[in-house]
Write a protein that holds these residues in place. Structure first.
Motif, PDB file in Angstrom:
ATOM      1  N   TYR A   1     -17.205   1.108 115.351  1.00  0.00           N
ATOM      2  CA  TYR A   1     -17.572   0.503 116.629  1.00  0.00           C
ATOM      3  C   TYR A   1     -18.567   1.348 117.407  1.00  0.00           C
ATOM      4  CZ  TYR A   1     -17.088  -1.254 121.400  1.00  0.00           C
ATOM      5  OH  TYR A   1     -17.352  -1.741 122.652  1.00  0.00           O
ATOM      6  N   THR A   2     -18.292   2.636 117.527  1.00  0.00           N
ATOM      7  CA  THR A   2     -19.166   3.492 118.330  1.00  0.00           C
ATOM      8  C   THR A   2     -20.513   3.737 117.671  1.00  0.00           C
ATOM      9  OG1 THR A   2     -17.943   5.373 117.402  1.00  0.00           O
ATOM     10  CG2 THR A   2     -17.350   4.664 119.614  1.00  0.00           C
ATOM     11  N   GLU A   3     -20.657   3.308 116.423  1.00  0.00           N
ATOM     12  CA  GLU A   3     -21.949   3.366 115.735  1.00  0.00           C
ATOM     13  C   GLU A   3     -22.643   2.009 115.747  1.00  0.00           C
ATOM     14  OE1 GLU A   3     -23.474   5.998 114.377  1.00  0.00           O
ATOM     15  OE2 GLU A   3     -21.869   7.349 115.032  1.00  0.00           O
ATOM     16  N   GLY A   4     -22.062   1.048 116.484  1.00  0.00           N
ATOM     17  CA  GLY A   4     -22.645  -0.285 116.564  1.00  0.00           C
ATOM     18  C   GLY A   4     -22.104  -1.263 115.545  1.00  0.00           C
ATOM     19  N   GLY A   5     -21.041  -0.873 114.828  1.00  0.00           N
ATOM     20  CA  GLY A   5     -20.483  -1.720 113.783  1.00  0.00           C
ATOM     21  C   GLY A   5     -19.215  -2.428 114.214  1.00  0.00           C
ATOM     22  N   PRO A   6     -18.561  -3.131 113.286  1.00  0.00           N
ATOM     23  CA  PRO A   6     -17.396  -3.950 113.624  1.00  0.00           C
ATOM     24  C   PRO A   6     -16.052  -3.247 113.507  1.00  0.00           C
ATOM     25  CG  PRO A   6     -18.055  -4.414 111.387  1.00  0.00           C
ATOM     26  CD  PRO A   6     -19.034  -3.380 111.914  1.00  0.00           C
ATOM     27  N   ILE A   7     -15.973  -2.058 112.892  1.00  0.00           N
ATOM     28  CA  ILE A   7     -14.679  -1.417 112.651  1.00  0.00           C
ATOM     29  C   ILE A   7     -14.134  -0.834 113.949  1.00  0.00           C
ATOM     30  CG2 ILE A   7     -13.464   0.425 111.433  1.00  0.00           C
ATOM     31  CD1 ILE A   7     -15.468   0.164 109.160  1.00  0.00           C
ATOM     32  N   ILE A   8     -13.011  -1.382 114.397  1.00  0.00           N
ATOM     33  CA  ILE A   8     -12.412  -0.913 115.646  1.00  0.00           C
ATOM     34  C   ILE A   8     -11.173  -0.055 115.406  1.00  0.00           C
ATOM     35  CG2 ILE A   8     -13.292  -2.792 117.064  1.00  0.00           C
ATOM     36  CD1 ILE A   8     -10.565  -4.172 116.746  1.00  0.00           C
TER      37      ILE A   8
ATOM     38  N   TRP B   1     -14.413  -8.528 114.494  1.00  0.00           N
ATOM     39  CA  TRP B   1     -14.063  -7.119 114.423  1.00  0.00           C
ATOM     40  C   TRP B   1     -13.333  -6.859 113.120  1.00  0.00           C
ATOM     41  CZ3 TRP B   1     -16.874  -4.818 117.741  1.00  0.00           C
ATOM     42  CH2 TRP B   1     -17.110  -5.348 119.010  1.00  0.00           C
ATOM     43  N   VAL B   2     -13.212  -5.599 112.747  1.00  0.00           N
ATOM     44  CA  VAL B   2     -12.589  -5.238 111.470  1.00  0.00           C
ATOM     45  C   VAL B   2     -11.587  -4.110 111.682  1.00  0.00           C
ATOM     46  CG1 VAL B   2     -12.969  -4.224 109.174  1.00  0.00           C
ATOM     47  CG2 VAL B   2     -14.561  -5.945 110.062  1.00  0.00           C
ATOM     48  N   ILE B   3     -10.393  -4.281 111.107  1.00  0.00           N
ATOM     49  CA  ILE B   3      -9.449  -3.179 110.929  1.00  0.00           C
ATOM     50  C   ILE B   3      -9.468  -2.821 109.453  1.00  0.00           C
ATOM     51  CG2 ILE B   3      -7.043  -2.439 111.042  1.00  0.00           C
ATOM     52  CD1 ILE B   3      -6.652  -4.333 113.393  1.00  0.00           C
ATOM     53  N   LEU B   4      -9.904  -1.621 109.144  1.00  0.00           N
ATOM     54  CA  LEU B   4     -10.056  -1.187 107.757  1.00  0.00           C
ATOM     55  C   LEU B   4      -8.801  -0.453 107.309  1.00  0.00           C
ATOM     56  CD1 LEU B   4     -12.300  -1.146 105.515  1.00  0.00           C
ATOM     57  CD2 LEU B   4     -12.738   1.205 106.224  1.00  0.00           C
ATOM     58  N   ARG B   5      -8.328  -0.816 106.115  1.00  0.00           N
ATOM     59  CA  ARG B   5      -7.111  -0.203 105.558  1.00  0.00           C
ATOM     60  C   ARG B   5      -7.486   0.430 104.216  1.00  0.00           C
ATOM     61  NH1 ARG B   5      -2.620  -4.869 105.974  1.00  0.00           N
ATOM     62  NH2 ARG B   5      -1.186  -3.115 106.247  1.00  0.00           N
ATOM     63  N   PRO B   6      -8.028   1.657 104.239  1.00  0.00           N
ATOM     64  CA  PRO B   6      -8.616   2.242 103.038  1.00  0.00           C
ATOM     65  C   PRO B   6      -7.647   2.928 102.095  1.00  0.00           C
ATOM     66  CG  PRO B   6      -8.958   3.715 104.876  1.00  0.00           C
ATOM     67  CD  PRO B   6      -8.268   2.502 105.431  1.00  0.00           C
ATOM     68  N   GLY B   7      -6.357   2.944 102.446  1.00  0.00           N
ATOM     69  CA  GLY B   7      -5.397   3.558 101.541  1.00  0.00           C
ATOM     70  C   GLY B   7      -5.309   5.067 101.724  1.00  0.00           C
ATOM     71  N   PRO B   8      -5.260   5.796 100.583  1.00  0.00           N
ATOM     72  CA  PRO B   8      -5.654   5.405  99.231  1.00  0.00           C
ATOM     73  C   PRO B   8      -4.721   4.421  98.536  1.00  0.00           C
ATOM     74  CG  PRO B   8      -4.721   7.610  99.226  1.00  0.00           C
ATOM     75  CD  PRO B   8      -4.867   7.230 100.660  1.00  0.00           C
ATOM     76  N   TYR B   9      -3.463   4.337  98.993  1.00  0.00           N
ATOM     77  CA  TYR B   9      -2.515   3.357  98.456  1.00  0.00           C
ATOM     78  C   TYR B   9      -2.512   2.130  99.357  1.00  0.00           C
ATOM     79  CZ  TYR B   9       2.112   1.168  98.043  1.00  0.00           C
ATOM     80  OH  TYR B   9       3.142   0.258  97.921  1.00  0.00           O
ATOM     81  N   ILE B  10      -2.522   0.915  98.759  1.00  0.00           N
ATOM     82  CA  ILE B  10      -2.595  -0.300  99.571  1.00  0.00           C
ATOM     83  C   ILE B  10      -1.445  -1.279  99.346  1.00  0.00           C
ATOM     84  CG2 ILE B  10      -5.120  -0.158  99.746  1.00  0.00           C
ATOM     85  CD1 ILE B  10      -5.259  -2.438  97.640  1.00  0.00           C
TER      86      ILE B  10
END
Length: 634
Positions: A188-195, A131-140
């Motif tokens: 996730y709801t599109e069938g991908g790994p981002i939860i 699974w993936v937790i995405l941290r897109p920022g914009p600041y990281i």
């Protein structure tokens, strides 16, 4: 009748066994996570939920065992290896930042290819059941130059980063218009790994605009993000960084501070440590930080409390090129090239003692045997090379595009290059003419370090500490040159808006500001380094002229393997291999070797170019072990 009795007893035993199995399942539902994996087919109707004391994923109880690994710090050829080692540790979730400054290096010009192919990274995670937790920022933050914000934002003299200032939000909107559609289909709801998706990063420690977090949240939602939103803060800002509609998570290292922070989280919600700092980063002139004591006890205590954990970092990787960040809390200090972080997986992808300790702990917690020791990557010692040719910087200048003429100094970001985006990284050379000696005063306008030359001869340095330099008297006109290095922009704290580099104001000779500059941007991009093949190189004399580019060839007759470059006798500069910028070196340490990954080495001849500022060694060594310097316990 005896046969019937035996059968009845057999049925009774089967029934008891089934009851036991059901009881065990119910126990795991109450106290353990269900190992749902991305590669399996589910209804995908409901994503990660946080409306109870525990997470639920599509209605099933779920526990996050995560690890941070950044695709932009790891060669793409090694993504699979690192993810498999992540799974072998017992992790089920990968977390990653998205570096805006790499994806939009010039305003309106985007790069999502090769090592920056985020979609390929997400697809690979999905294929490998992470699974993936995405941290897109914009600041990281992430000890990354300007916390991942592109330097061209600073061309605006009124810029207010991480606020709802229109100059900033307009740029964020344009970037998110490109980024979010690329990742939305991986939810996730599109069938991908981002939860889950994080809203900004540690904003509570910045807190300059009460409307800002709401703006970022809406920027994500309005572009199609539907999964669980999270925030992430440390002790300085947990109370200020939260926002309604996003689950707050915490960052810490030591158990006492962590348990205190956990008490501040809302009851009735899942508790998660977004960043359990498994190590620490290093800066030039310091020691190599390691963190060992108490780490397993802390993780065990969190598991017993039912707290989801993300290891920051699981695998740190490398600040290749000029991408390291810096800190400035009264004193400017730049981070080193290595981002080893003393993480469970080393900079070069090796499983450490820490890795196996955590693996054993997770194996007991998950009540299953995890993979045996993953295959370690072979490291090679190549033959030492002796560079025999070089070219001084002064000769290279003639090969550059027409320099910039300006009456007063212009900072890097505002130079009229790169389609109006300025210079982001590297060095900038400022030349002018003087007719007298005197005291050269920087007035703290050198960012970050300037080597000063008179008629091509080095007379010293100006930086944050040394702000004056005496120029000897002489008659006639002389060329005064300042080679200014951007050592990395601050990535955390209140000084983000003050990160313009180069000469950011007037330089004075005695009391008069210098004027009439010829300015050479020295970004040292791959195309610039590759152009050396067309230059006339010189044999290296006994006393070379500095700064200079030194040229050598590494011959590899076998299958390429990872190695580490050791520059004994060299002082400070940058190393390029086949045009790829490995990063900075500096003899003040702690880091004494540079990681050279095998995918960047080719069978046969490999071009090694070293830009050295002051003192050149005789040889370049290739060793099979890193040397990150003298250690210091966090």
């Amino acid at each position: 009748m005896q046969i019937i009795a035996v059968r009845r007893e057999h049925v009774r035993r089967i029934g008891l066994l089934l009851l036991l199995v059901v009881a065990l399942v119910m126990y795991r539902l109450r106290f353990r996570w269900i190992p749902i994996t991305p590669g399996r087919m589910y209804s995908r109707k409901v994503g990660l939920q946080a409306d109870r004391e525990y997470f639920q994923l599509d209605g099933n109880k779920f526990f996050i065992l995560g690890g941070s690994m950044h695709y932009f710090r790891v060669p793409r050829a090694y993504w699979t290896d690192r993810m498999l080692k992540m799974k072998a540790l017992g992790l089920n979730t990968l977390t990653t930042y998205v570096p805006w400054n790499l994806h939009e290096p010039q305003r309106g010009t985007y790069n999502f290819k090769e090592d920056l192919d985020l979609q390929a990274y997400l697809k690979l995670a999905n294929d490998l059941d992470l699974w993936v937790i995405l941290r897109p920022g914009p600041y990281i933050c992430s000890e990354w130059d300007l916390g991942g914000l592109p330097s061209w934002l600073l061309r605006d003299k009124n810029m207010k980063l991480r606020t709802t200032y229109s100059g900033f939000t307009d740029a964020v909107d344009a970037f998110f218009d490109v980024l979010i559609p690329k990742v939305a289909s991986f939810q996730y709801t599109e069938g991908g790994p981002i939860i889950a998706v994080q809203v900004e990063n540690e904003y509570g420690g910045y807190d300059k605009d009460e409307k800002y977090m709401g703006y970022v949240q809406e920027a994500l939602l309005s572009r199609g993000i539907v999964e669980l939103l999270m925030t992430s803060d440390n002790k300085d800002g947990l109370s200020k960084g939260s926002i309604a509609g996003a689950l707050p998570t915490i960052n810490f290292q030591k158990l006492d501070s962590g348990l205190s922070l956990l008490k501040n989280l809302k009851p009735g919600k899942p508790k998660m440590v977004m960043e359990y700092w498994s190590g620490w980063f290093d800066h030039w002139g310091g020691n190599h930080h390691i963190f060992q004591e108490g780490i397993l006890n802390t993780i065990a205590a969190l598991l017993n409390e039912g707290v989801s954990i993300n290891l920051y970092m699981f695998h740190g990787g490398t600040n290749f090129g000029f991408m390291n960040g810096a800190q400035d809390f009264g004193t400017f200090i730049a981070d080193v090239t290595s981002y080893d972080y003393d993480a469970p997986l080393s900079e070069a992808g090796d499983c450490t003692k820490k890795y196996f300790g955590i693996q054993e702990l997770y194996s007991k917690y998950l009540e299953k045997e995890l993979s045996e020791q993953p295959t370690q990557m072979h490291k090679s010692e190549y033959n030492t090379i002796r560079p025999k040719e070089y070219i001084p910087l002064w000769e290279v200048l003639r090969q550059l595009e027409k320099p910039i003429e300006s009456e007063r100094p212009i900072n890097m970001e505002n130079l009229p290059i790169n389609n109006g985006s300025g210079q982001a990284y590297g060095y900038t050379l400022y030349n002018t003419v003087i007719t007298s000696g005197g005291v050269l005063r920087s007035e703290q306008n050198v960012r970050d370090r300037a080597q000063v030359f008179v008629d091509g001869r080095s007379i010293g340095f100006l930086d944050y500490k040394f702000v004056e330099l005496t120029i000897p008297d002489a008659t006639g006109k002389r060329n005064l040159s300042l080679l200014v290095e951007n050592r990395g922009r601050v990535n955390y704290g209140d000084k983000l808006d003050d990160q313009r580099k180069g000469l950011v104001g007037d330089i004075f000779l005695d009391k008069e500001p210098l004027k009439g500059f010829t300015i050479y941007p020295l970004e040292m991009k791959t195309s610039f380094i590759e152009s050396f093949s067309a230059l006339q190189l010189n044999p290296i004399p006994d006393k070379p002229t500095f700064p200079a580019f030194f040229y050598g060839i590494l011959h590899v007759e076998s299958l390429p393997y990872d190695t580490f470059i050791k520059l004994k006798g060299w002082e400070k500069g940058v190393v390029f291999v086949n045009g790829m910028n490995l990063g900075r070196y500096w003899d003040i340490g702690p880091q004494q070797t540079l990681y050279l990954p095998a995918p960047w080495i080719q069978h046969g001849s490999n071009e090694i170019i070293i830009f050295e500022e002051s003192i050149a060694g005789k040889t370049v060594e290739f060793v099979n072990r890193p040397d990150l310097g003298q250690t210091q316990h966090v």
